[in-house]
Design a protein around this motif. Structure first.
Motif, PDB file in Angstrom:
ATOM      1  N   ASP A  49     -21.984  54.830  64.750  1.00  0.00           N
ATOM      2  CA  ASP A  49     -22.439  53.552  64.205  1.00  0.00           C
ATOM      3  C   ASP A  49     -23.046  53.872  62.835  1.00  0.00           C
ATOM      4  O   ASP A  49     -24.241  54.139  62.719  1.00  0.00           O
ATOM      5  N   SER A  50     -22.195  53.884  61.807  1.00  0.00           N
ATOM      6  CA  SER A  50     -22.665  54.373  60.498  1.00  0.00           C
ATOM      7  C   SER A  50     -23.721  53.446  59.902  1.00  0.00           C
ATOM      8  O   SER A  50     -24.608  53.890  59.169  1.00  0.00           O
ATOM      9  N   GLY A  51     -23.642  52.143  60.237  1.00  0.00           N
ATOM     10  CA  GLY A  51     -24.649  51.208  59.720  1.00  0.00           C
ATOM     11  C   GLY A  51     -26.046  51.609  60.175  1.00  0.00           C
ATOM     12  O   GLY A  51     -27.026  51.426  59.447  1.00  0.00           O
ATOM     13  N   ALA A  52     -26.136  52.190  61.387  1.00  0.00           N
ATOM     14  CA  ALA A  52     -27.446  52.598  61.911  1.00  0.00           C
ATOM     15  C   ALA A  52     -28.074  53.654  61.004  1.00  0.00           C
ATOM     16  O   ALA A  52     -29.290  53.671  60.818  1.00  0.00           O
ATOM     17  N   LEU A 106     -34.664  48.574  64.398  1.00  0.00           N
ATOM     18  CA  LEU A 106     -33.417  48.911  63.704  1.00  0.00           C
ATOM     19  C   LEU A 106     -32.489  47.708  63.556  1.00  0.00           C
ATOM     20  O   LEU A 106     -31.717  47.604  62.615  1.00  0.00           O
ATOM     21  N   ARG A 107     -32.551  46.786  64.507  1.00  0.00           N
ATOM     22  CA  ARG A 107     -31.577  45.685  64.567  1.00  0.00           C
ATOM     23  C   ARG A 107     -32.041  44.409  63.899  1.00  0.00           C
ATOM     24  O   ARG A 107     -31.335  43.400  63.951  1.00  0.00           O
ATOM     25  N   THR A 108     -33.226  44.388  63.292  1.00  0.00           N
ATOM     26  CA  THR A 108     -33.689  43.120  62.708  1.00  0.00           C
ATOM     27  C   THR A 108     -32.894  42.791  61.440  1.00  0.00           C
ATOM     28  O   THR A 108     -32.291  43.678  60.816  1.00  0.00           O
TER      29      THR A 108
HETATM   30  O1   DC Z   1     -23.153  47.457  60.156  1.00  0.00           O
HETATM   31  P1   DC Z   1     -24.617  47.179  59.861  1.00  0.00           P
HETATM   32  O2   DC Z   1     -24.971  45.718  59.790  1.00  0.00           O
HETATM   33  O3   DC Z   1     -25.535  47.916  60.781  1.00  0.00           O
HETATM   34  O4   DC Z   1     -24.858  47.796  58.375  1.00  0.00           O
HETATM   35  C1   DC Z   1     -26.052  47.607  57.653  1.00  0.00           C
HETATM   36  C2   DC Z   1     -25.782  47.785  56.169  1.00  0.00           C
HETATM   37  O5   DC Z   1     -25.482  49.159  55.896  1.00  0.00           O
HETATM   38  C3   DC Z   1     -24.615  47.004  55.607  1.00  0.00           C
HETATM   39  O6   DC Z   1     -25.017  45.733  55.112  1.00  0.00           O
HETATM   40  C4   DC Z   1     -24.077  47.865  54.503  1.00  0.00           C
HETATM   41  C5   DC Z   1     -24.482  49.251  54.882  1.00  0.00           C
HETATM   42  N1   DC Z   1     -23.372  50.079  55.365  1.00  0.00           N
HETATM   43  C6   DC Z   1     -22.581  50.700  54.428  1.00  0.00           C
HETATM   44  O7   DC Z   1     -22.783  50.502  53.234  1.00  0.00           O
HETATM   45  N2   DC Z   1     -21.597  51.542  54.820  1.00  0.00           N
HETATM   46  C7   DC Z   1     -21.352  51.754  56.117  1.00  0.00           C
HETATM   47  N3   DC Z   1     -20.375  52.587  56.480  1.00  0.00           N
HETATM   48  C8   DC Z   1     -22.122  51.083  57.108  1.00  0.00           C
HETATM   49  C9   DC Z   1     -23.123  50.232  56.690  1.00  0.00           C
END
Ligand code: DC
Length: 238
Positions: A49-52, A106-108
């Motif tokens: 989950d790269s966004g995390a 983390l999820r807010t």
């Molecule tokens: O998927 P998410 O909502 O958890 O991601 C949060 C933010 O992180 C998203 O608005 C942009 C950034 N992000 C990114 O730039 N590249 C990624 N691979 C994953 C997330």
């Protein structure tokens, strides 16, 4: 059913390069998190989950950096991020940052917006690159994000770009937050989603856009089960 995967399991163990990666990219609210988790569970693959990771940098920066513009501090945080992902009985993992359970924070929406801001900084993206690649382990990986197919795993076995109308994405997020008992407005969420889409799509480095060889999947009006099935059908065709 997944003959290709079994055939390649032995080969995958022999070298990092051929460990299969299913890259699932798309904007916020497109359903990538839920779909990626289900696909990973069905295939018995690891999940990234790269966004995390971007969210964790934003969270850590609240305490450690004077502002989200302090590039040097953010890059340092991204390099040293002391994070632990822990599977839980409910199937949802808990996330620990420097010994603190940050799963809920983390999820807010606020953390999501912060993540989108720090994600614009090339030094932060660069600092997180190797950490993301380390998730590629046998028997395979499902990687969820914005640039999984275009930047982090350009040799991914299958690249999927999930979309949904902005209206539907805002409604999904509204329902999720309401179900958690949070008081939110649909109009404010729609605005947040639009802002985040704009920031993620317009940044110069690794902007949100489908990889050239990605398959597009519009999830508007589709159930989680139907989308999961389409993805698994595509995997089975490999
Ligand atoms: O998927 P998410 O909502 O958890 O991601 C949060 C933010 O992180 C998203 O608005 C942009 C950034 N992000 C990114 O730039 N590249 C990624 N691979 C994953 C997330």
């Amino acid at each position: 059913m997944f003959g290709w995967l079994n055939k390649n399991r032995g080969a995958a163990l022999a070298g990092q390069d051929i460990i299969p990666v299913i890259a699932i990219d798309g904007p916020s609210g497109s359903g990538k998190g839920t779909i990626s988790r289900r696909v990973a569970r069905t295939l018995g693959y690891h999940l990234l989950d790269s966004g995390a990771l971007y969210r964790l940098v934003a969270l850590a920066a609240e305490d450690a950096c004077s502002s989200l513009q302090n590039t040097e501090c953010l890059q340092d945080l991204a390099r040293k991020l002391d994070v632990r992902f822990e599977a839980s009985d409910t199937g949802k993992e808990r996330v620990w940052l420097g010994g603190q359970d940050v799963t809920e924070r983390l999820r807010t929406e606020e953390t999501g917006a912060g993540a989108s801001i720090v994600a614009q900084i090339p030094a932060v993206r660069e600092a997180l690159l190797d950490r993301q690649k380390e998730f590629r382990k046998p028997p395979g990986l499902v990687a969820d994000g914005r640039d999984m197919g275009s930047q982090v795993f350009p040799d991914a076995t299958l690249k999927i770009y999930l979309t949904a109308s902005a209206e539907e994405r805002a409604k999904r997020r509204y329902k999720q937050l309401k179900d958690k008992g949070l008081d939110v407005s649909l109009a404010a969420l729609s605005r947040d989603i639009e802002n985040r889409d704009r920031r993620d799509s317009e940044r110069t480095l690794a902007p949100l856009k489908p990889a050239m060889d990605a398959r597009l999947l519009d999830t508007t009006g589709q159930s989680i089960e139907a989308v999961t099935k389409t993805v698994l059908d595509w995997v089975a065709e490999l």
